[in-house]
Design an enzyme around this catalytic site. Structure first.
Site, short mmCIF file in Angstrom:
data_model
loop_
_atom_site.label_atom_id
_atom_site.label_comp_id
_atom_site.label_asym_id
_atom_site.label_seq_id
_atom_site.Cartn_x
_atom_site.Cartn_y
_atom_site.Cartn_z
N GLU A 232 0.88 -1.18 0.00
CA GLU A 232 0.00 0.00 0.00
C GLU A 232 0.91 1.22 0.00
O GLU A 232 1.52 1.56 1.01
CB GLU A 232 -0.89 -0.01 1.24
CG GLU A 232 -1.80 -1.22 1.35
CD GLU A 232 -2.97 -1.18 0.39
OE1 GLU A 232 -3.07 -0.22 -0.41
OE2 GLU A 232 -3.79 -2.11 0.41
N CYS A 266 -2.16 8.80 2.32
CA CYS A 266 -1.90 8.33 0.96
C CYS A 266 -3.06 8.65 0.03
O CYS A 266 -2.87 8.99 -1.13
CB CYS A 266 -1.63 6.83 0.97
SG CYS A 266 -0.16 6.34 1.89
#
Length: 460
Positions: A232, A266
């Site tokens: 990720e 993110c």
């Protein structure tokens, strides 16, 4: 004894609060042995019994939310209310997997054309390595640990060097909840030791949440050792506004989401793409929200103040990206001030006029900088939204849901939202495509990564 490499450095003051020694090589081997030994028995515990323990873990996160919040705020500067909310969200994640896990991991009979009975079983694979980041010290661990504890895997957890107190608090919760010794192992590992762990035959997979650079390194090591990996990584998510009958309202949504966690997420809306007929008003409203803000104590959260970034280094790196854009012709409407060190304060900023020769066009801006682009058609908005090496998330906003959905369907991302900045919830899968990584966490897909999908066939 190893030199201290894990340290609590308060980004609001620049003060080193506490230091911890990195693990010795012997401690690494002890953790590997413990994880493998515990796996032999943990995998045989009935999933409903594992669920009781996982549920207790979640309850302790909620019970200690205030304490855990203060730890995170001290370590990485997160506003206290957001930190407490993160701890409470962890309870939702553990409870989701405790409740839904037995069904998600249940045997699935499939059609057989050979006369026998065919079943796909979801079985654990063994010890896993988790490498977690500093920006969400509890949440990132929860979404990795909860499904894998339910499946019967065991965990070696390497947390960010700047979050040792969070790491130790999680281990304490696991122990108190009744997670057996060796099932969850916090380890203050060095980078070299991470390589050793990935290469060890007992470890069956690695999950990393972090930068694109870190993902490339870990992905290469995992591939070399034929280990499953979930990565990720970064993102530069588009926030597309096609039209609005309430520009101030959509700006509230865009700004609130952009400065959440001081912009250090993110899947934050790092590129706001706005139709030309409302662009000027959008930028004006956005600028009003950024003007006049002052550095504040993240423990207090006084109105009109902002929190620091996670480190002085992070603040300086963001400032360099913004200054590069301004030097090449971009317009800085508000903020963008790097405050005196050793603290890590950087004024939330609004930036327009970004072009392809600027670092800010392609690089991820990991901090409170709202970049706004002007477009004149849905096609132009779509093309710009996809002109990125990343593919984590994105959202499209319009009074016409069908129009927004048509554009959203064309986004090259792992998560796409219509008239919502993001889909929040333990049940919502999280992950991206392109250089944002691969694999999914949370939701039904969160239990589908580190699992042996074994065929069990019984002939006639």
């Amino acid at each position: 004894m190893s030199a201290p490499t894990y340290k609590v450095l308060n980004p609001a003051t620049g003060e080193v609060v506490e230091e911890f020694n990195a693990a010795t090589d012997d401690q690494v081997q002890q953790a590997l042995t413990a994880a493998q030994s515990a796996y032999e028995s943990w995998q045989d515990v009935d999933i409903t019994e594992r669920a009781k323990i996982v549920s207790k873990v979640g309850a302790l996160f909620a019970e200690r939310a205030a304490e855990l919040g203060k730890i995170m705020t001290t370590e990485m500067g997160k506003p206290l209310s957001e930190a407490v909310g993160e701890a409470e969200f962890c309870q939702e994640i553990f409870e989701y997997f405790a409740t839904e896990g037995p069904t998600l991991a249940a045997d699935q009979e499939i059609k057989s054309f050979s006369g026998g009975k065919a079943i796909v079983q979801k079985r654990p694979v063994g010890p896993l390595l988790g490498i977690m980041p500093w920006n969400f010290p509890l949440y990132q661990v929860a979404r990795f640990a909860a499904p894998n504890l339910m499946l019967g895997n065991t965990i070696i957890l390497k947390h960010a060097e700047s979050c040792p107190r969070s790491a130790l608090a999680i281990q304490e919760i696991m122990d108190e909840a009744g997670v057996p010794a060796g099932v969850y192992n916090n380890l203050f590992a060095t980078h070299d030791q991470i390589s050793t762990i990935i290469a060890d035959s007992r470890v069956q997979g690695v999950s990393l949440t972090g930068s694109e650079r870190a993902g490339a390194i870990i992905g290469e090591q995992a591939g070399r050792n034929l280990k499953k990996a979930v990565l990720e990584l970064g993102g530069s998510d588009p926030f597309v506004v096609l039209d609005s009958d309430d520009v101030s309202g959509i700006v509230d949504t865009a700004w609130g989401y952009r400065i959440d966690n001081t912009g250090q997420a993110c899947n934050s809306n790092k590129r706001m793409i706005v139709m030309d007929d409302i662009y000027d008003e959008f930028v004006s409203e956005l600028t009003k929200r950024a003007e006049g803000l002052k550095p504040g104590d993240p423990m207090e959260e006084a109105e009109g103040t902002f929190a620091p970034l996670s480190s002085r280094q992070a603040a300086e790196a963001l400032h360099e990206q913004v200054q590069d854009a301004v030097a090449k012709g971009a317009t800085l409407h508000a903020g963008g001030v790097l405050h005196d060190g050793p603290s890590a304060y950087y004024s939330p900023a609004v930036l327009t006029g970004i072009t392809k020769d600027m670092r800010a066009y392609y690089e991820e801006l990991f901090g409170p900088v709202a970049v706004v682009y002007k477009v004149s058609s849905d096609e132009e908005a779509t093309e710009l939204a996809n002109d990125t090496i990343y593919g984590l998330g994105g959202s499209v906003h319009s009074t016409d849901v069908e129009r927004a959905s048509k554009v959203a369907q064309k986004l090259q991302s792992g998560m796409t939202n219509v008239n919502a900045a993001s889909a929040e919830g333990a049940e919502m899968p999280f992950g991206g495509v392109k250089r944002s990584g691969f694999g999914r966490e949370l939701g039904p897909l969160g239990m589908d990564e580190f699992v042996n999908k074994r065929l069990f066939y019984v002939g006639e």
